[in-house]
Scaffold this motif. Structure first.
Motif, mmCIF file in Angstrom:
data_model
loop_
_atom_site.group_PDB
_atom_site.id
_atom_site.type_symbol
_atom_site.label_atom_id
_atom_site.label_comp_id
_atom_site.label_asym_id
_atom_site.label_seq_id
_atom_site.Cartn_x
_atom_site.Cartn_y
_atom_site.Cartn_z
ATOM 1 N N PRO A 160 -11.974 -36.901 -16.351
ATOM 2 C CA PRO A 160 -12.117 -36.093 -15.138
ATOM 3 C C PRO A 160 -11.070 -34.972 -15.094
ATOM 4 O O PRO A 160 -9.986 -35.099 -15.688
ATOM 5 C CB PRO A 160 -11.882 -37.077 -13.997
ATOM 6 C CG PRO A 160 -11.971 -38.427 -14.597
ATOM 7 C CD PRO A 160 -11.689 -38.293 -16.059
ATOM 8 N N LEU A 161 -11.374 -33.903 -14.372
ATOM 9 C CA LEU A 161 -10.482 -32.748 -14.318
ATOM 10 C C LEU A 161 -9.090 -33.095 -13.777
ATOM 11 O O LEU A 161 -8.093 -32.652 -14.362
ATOM 12 C CB LEU A 161 -11.120 -31.635 -13.481
ATOM 13 C CG LEU A 161 -10.328 -30.329 -13.413
ATOM 14 C CD1 LEU A 161 -10.145 -29.745 -14.803
ATOM 15 C CD2 LEU A 161 -11.031 -29.349 -12.497
ATOM 16 N N PRO A 162 -8.942 -33.871 -12.704
ATOM 17 C CA PRO A 162 -7.577 -34.194 -12.234
ATOM 18 C C PRO A 162 -6.748 -34.938 -13.279
ATOM 19 O O PRO A 162 -5.544 -34.680 -13.419
ATOM 20 C CB PRO A 162 -7.808 -35.073 -11.009
ATOM 21 C CG PRO A 162 -9.171 -34.722 -10.535
ATOM 22 C CD PRO A 162 -9.946 -34.367 -11.764
ATOM 23 N N VAL A 163 -7.365 -35.839 -14.028
ATOM 24 C CA VAL A 163 -6.641 -36.565 -15.080
ATOM 25 C C VAL A 163 -6.190 -35.597 -16.163
ATOM 26 O O VAL A 163 -5.055 -35.679 -16.655
ATOM 27 C CB VAL A 163 -7.526 -37.681 -15.671
ATOM 28 C CG1 VAL A 163 -6.857 -38.339 -16.863
ATOM 29 C CG2 VAL A 163 -7.873 -38.703 -14.601
ATOM 30 N N THR A 164 -7.045 -34.680 -16.526
ATOM 31 C CA THR A 164 -6.710 -33.688 -17.539
ATOM 32 C C THR A 164 -5.555 -32.805 -17.080
ATOM 33 O O THR A 164 -4.633 -32.526 -17.850
ATOM 34 C CB THR A 164 -7.940 -32.813 -17.846
ATOM 35 O OG1 THR A 164 -9.013 -33.660 -18.261
ATOM 36 C CG2 THR A 164 -7.649 -31.801 -18.930
ATOM 37 N N LEU A 165 -5.588 -32.376 -15.823
ATOM 38 C CA LEU A 165 -4.530 -31.512 -15.308
ATOM 39 C C LEU A 165 -3.188 -32.245 -15.229
ATOM 40 O O LEU A 165 -2.144 -31.668 -15.546
ATOM 41 C CB LEU A 165 -4.921 -30.963 -13.935
ATOM 42 C CG LEU A 165 -6.108 -30.002 -13.935
ATOM 43 C CD1 LEU A 165 -6.447 -29.588 -12.510
ATOM 44 C CD2 LEU A 165 -5.824 -28.793 -14.794
ATOM 45 N N VAL A 166 -3.212 -33.507 -14.833
ATOM 46 C CA VAL A 166 -1.971 -34.288 -14.774
ATOM 47 C C VAL A 166 -1.410 -34.476 -16.182
ATOM 48 O O VAL A 166 -0.203 -34.311 -16.404
ATOM 49 C CB VAL A 166 -2.211 -35.640 -14.073
ATOM 50 C CG1 VAL A 166 -1.021 -36.567 -14.258
ATOM 51 C CG2 VAL A 166 -2.499 -35.436 -12.604
#
Length: 50
Positions: free
Chosen positions: A22-28
């Motif tokens: 997911p995008l939030p996991v990637t950004l973190v």
């Protein structure tokens, strides 16, 4: 040459897993890696000056 092949293989695995995360996991994960690289660069620069 072998190092380059291993690096490209590792990059392909990392990019493949990012595509499914997911995008939030990637950004973190990107933020954590960026902070780690920044700390590493600062420590290396200080070590060279001493």
């Amino acid at each position: 040459m072998l190092f380059l092949v291993a690096a490209l293989l590792l990059l392909g695995v990392a990019m493949g897993s990012v595509a499914h995360a997911p995008l939030p996991v990637t950004l973190v994960a990107a933020a954590v890696i960026g902070v780690w690289l920044t700390v590493f660069a600062i420590r290396e620069r200080r070590a060279r000056h001493h």
